[in-house]
Design an enzyme around this catalytic site. Sequence first.
Site, short mmCIF file in Angstrom:
data_model
loop_
_atom_site.label_atom_id
_atom_site.label_comp_id
_atom_site.label_asym_id
_atom_site.label_seq_id
_atom_site.Cartn_x
_atom_site.Cartn_y
_atom_site.Cartn_z
N GLU A 1 53.72 44.99 27.97
CA GLU A 1 52.57 44.09 28.00
C GLU A 1 51.58 44.61 26.96
OE1 GLU A 1 50.86 44.06 31.94
OE2 GLU A 1 50.15 42.02 31.70
N CYS B 1 46.74 38.58 31.91
CA CYS B 1 48.13 38.60 32.37
C CYS B 1 48.88 37.39 31.83
CB CYS B 1 48.16 38.60 33.89
SG CYS B 1 47.19 37.25 34.57
N ALA C 1 37.73 46.86 40.30
CA ALA C 1 38.13 47.89 39.33
C ALA C 1 36.92 48.75 38.99
CB ALA C 1 38.67 47.22 38.06
N GLU D 1 49.65 39.75 42.39
CA GLU D 1 49.52 39.08 41.09
C GLU D 1 49.63 40.18 40.05
OE1 GLU D 1 49.35 35.90 40.53
OE2 GLU D 1 48.84 35.09 42.49
N LEU D 2 50.82 40.32 39.45
CA LEU D 2 51.08 41.51 38.64
C LEU D 2 51.17 41.18 37.15
CD1 LEU D 2 53.64 43.11 41.13
CD2 LEU D 2 51.16 43.37 41.06
N ASN E 1 39.87 42.78 34.09
CA ASN E 1 39.88 41.84 32.95
C ASN E 1 39.22 40.50 33.23
OD1 ASN E 1 42.02 41.12 34.58
ND2 ASN E 1 43.42 40.68 32.89
N LYS F 1 37.86 46.04 46.83
CA LYS F 1 37.67 47.20 45.95
C LYS F 1 37.85 46.72 44.51
CE LYS F 1 40.19 49.89 43.90
NZ LYS F 1 39.38 49.90 42.65
N ARG G 1 39.01 34.21 43.41
CA ARG G 1 40.32 33.63 43.67
C ARG G 1 40.92 34.18 44.97
NH1 ARG G 1 44.41 33.64 38.56
NH2 ARG G 1 45.30 35.46 39.55
N GLY H 1 46.82 43.26 39.47
CA GLY H 1 46.79 44.40 38.56
C GLY H 1 48.18 44.61 37.97
P1 NAD Z 1 45.70 48.44 37.28
O1 NAD Z 1 46.96 48.20 38.03
O2 NAD Z 1 45.56 49.72 36.54
O3 NAD Z 1 44.46 48.39 38.27
C1 NAD Z 1 44.19 47.29 39.08
C2 NAD Z 1 43.36 47.75 40.25
O4 NAD Z 1 44.12 48.66 41.02
C3 NAD Z 1 42.06 48.46 39.90
O5 NAD Z 1 41.07 48.08 40.84
C4 NAD Z 1 42.42 49.92 40.06
O6 NAD Z 1 41.31 50.72 40.39
C5 NAD Z 1 43.37 49.84 41.24
N1 NAD Z 1 44.34 50.93 41.35
C6 NAD Z 1 44.97 51.61 40.36
N2 NAD Z 1 45.83 52.51 40.89
C7 NAD Z 1 45.75 52.38 42.24
C8 NAD Z 1 46.41 53.01 43.34
N3 NAD Z 1 47.33 53.96 43.15
N4 NAD Z 1 46.08 52.61 44.59
C9 NAD Z 1 45.16 51.65 44.80
N5 NAD Z 1 44.52 51.02 43.80
C10 NAD Z 1 44.81 51.37 42.54
O7 NAD Z 1 45.51 47.18 36.35
P2 NAD Z 1 44.31 46.87 35.35
O8 NAD Z 1 44.49 47.71 34.12
O9 NAD Z 1 42.99 46.92 36.05
O10 NAD Z 1 44.60 45.34 35.02
C11 NAD Z 1 45.50 44.94 34.06
C12 NAD Z 1 46.81 44.53 34.73
O11 NAD Z 1 46.55 43.50 35.68
C13 NAD Z 1 47.78 43.92 33.74
O12 NAD Z 1 49.07 44.37 34.03
C14 NAD Z 1 47.67 42.42 34.01
O13 NAD Z 1 48.78 41.67 33.65
C15 NAD Z 1 47.42 42.40 35.49
N6 NAD Z 1 46.78 41.16 35.88
C16 NAD Z 1 47.52 40.24 36.56
C17 NAD Z 1 46.95 39.04 36.93
C18 NAD Z 1 47.75 38.01 37.66
O14 NAD Z 1 47.15 37.12 38.23
N7 NAD Z 1 49.08 38.10 37.69
C19 NAD Z 1 45.62 38.76 36.62
C20 NAD Z 1 44.87 39.73 35.91
C21 NAD Z 1 45.48 40.93 35.57
#
Ligand code: NAD
Length: 493
Positions: A397, A300, A192, A266-267, A167, A190, A175, A244
């Site tokens: 969310e 997020c 997305a 950072e979730l 996103n 790695k 960061r 993520g």
């Molecule tokens: P996601 O958790 O699906 O994926 C994030 C990353 O993890 C991607 O690079 C993906 O390829 C990888 N990934 C997925 N499954 C994995 C696994 N089993 N093992 C290793 N890597 C894996 O999240 P998303 O859809 O890309 O992003 C949206 C989410 O991120 C939302 O929940 C949002 O709130 C959160 N987010 C949090 C912050 C923060 O700073 N707190 C900032 C941005 C986004």
Amino acid sequence: MSVAIDTAPTTEQALLERIPTGLYIDGRWQDAEAGRTFAVIDPATGAPIAQVADATPEDGIRALDAAVAAQAAWAATAPRTRGEILRRAFDLVQERADEIAMLITLEMGKPLAEARGEAAYGGEFLRWFGEEAVRISGRFGLNPEGTGHMVVSQRPVGPCFFITPWNFPLAMATRKIAPALAAGCTVVVKPAELTPLTTLLFVSILEEAGVPAGVVNVVTTTRSADVSAPIIADPRLRKLSFTGSTPVGRKLIAQAAEGVLRVSMELGGNAPFVVFDDADLDKAVDGALLAKFRNIGQACTAANRFIVHEDVAEEFAARLADRVRAMRIGRGTDDGVQIGPLIDDRAVEKAASLVADAVARGATLHVGGAAVDGPGTFFEPTVLSGIAAGSEILSEEIFGPVLAIATFTDEDEAVRMANDTEYGLVSYVFTSDLARGHRMIDRIDTGMMGLNTGVVSNAAAPFGGVKQSGVGREGGLEGIHEFLSTKYTLIPA
Ligand code: NAD
């Protein structure tokens, strides 16, 4: 409803042709071991815009090998030199901001003006941590017994592994990478799989800025779990930093427990946006539009639950609905577009199902509420009010342009509703009463708060959450400490 899309002009194609598409390991661009690639899709058109190397687990370990080999020399590089490399990278990001912004829009979909905002925000981490690199300090003092000197120093944690989301493809990379490099750590990143191009362009900028071979390595892959798990399990890794979703974060914390790795997480978020009856409603409406519709709701920090005093809720909803009705939907590259596409079909389905559930439980739909016919994955900006307790939209969310308003009657109820979530990333509070504002800082359980503002992010601020929104902070004075470990030495007096 449907959206008219221009076909990609030649300047976009020329930009895409300049972006490296290989893995970046030990200072060399290379194909994935198996020779495979995957397509990156423009979410506004559904069309592929690039083919990128699809790393195998073996490629991931080669990237870690390079980071491990480069660690000692990078840690021994003068802090000023590390800082100046980051400063050069900041200058290059500034110079190339238009190109970076265009690439962000092409692979992620956000309006170009917002992508320029991300280029500026993401670049700031390079300047900030370039400055912090020379301010890593310790303490020295006599022990209480007077028998020895206690020296407390800071050492780089060591090789790090970063997993970033789609996103904010630039800012989520800078960061993490900027403070790690400032602290003297080497990294494997790695990105997305949905938005790998911006990271690849950024890494080519780091190379140009003088980052030595092996210090930053990038593996793009569709096999995220398969490539990540062996890196996390490798005893040479010292730190895992992930941005993520909370479910993936939980899995990664469990994997990291095996090697007792330092972790930063950072979730997800479920931000409450609380509007008291004493709030300046004009400011609250402006703040709400920013907190909700920036990044098409896919942040997020996006306000997820609008918790509004019952006396002002109707007017608040009506004013927002008027503003939202005037919003322009379209491809992010087109002038004046405020609402670009969502990232994929699943995101559209999720928004539609959350709206349907809220309406079935009695919510009023003021504007929007439906997916937009393709091509592209668009959803209308939406305002709902009268959200009933128990609606899915209050606990999920949303990650889309859907603004959902529930009401409260007194301060205690507002606080209870705001805290009624497993998340705790950010909250927004609008009130003209300073004392009440201070009470909310104490009582609302989030890592960050916007008091009479809808945007909080800043490279100088410690960004992060409490509860299931994560562990650790990125940015600010705190950000570099995620990449340092404290060493205490006793020297007899
Ligand atoms: P996601 O958790 O699906 O994926 C994030 C990353 O993890 C991607 O690079 C993906 O390829 C990888 N990934 C997925 N499954 C994995 C696994 N089993 N093992 C290793 N890597 C894996 O999240 P998303 O859809 O890309 O992003 C949206 C989410 O991120 C939302 O929940 C949002 O709130 C959160 N987010 C949090 C912050 C923060 O700073 N707190 C900032 C941005 C986004």
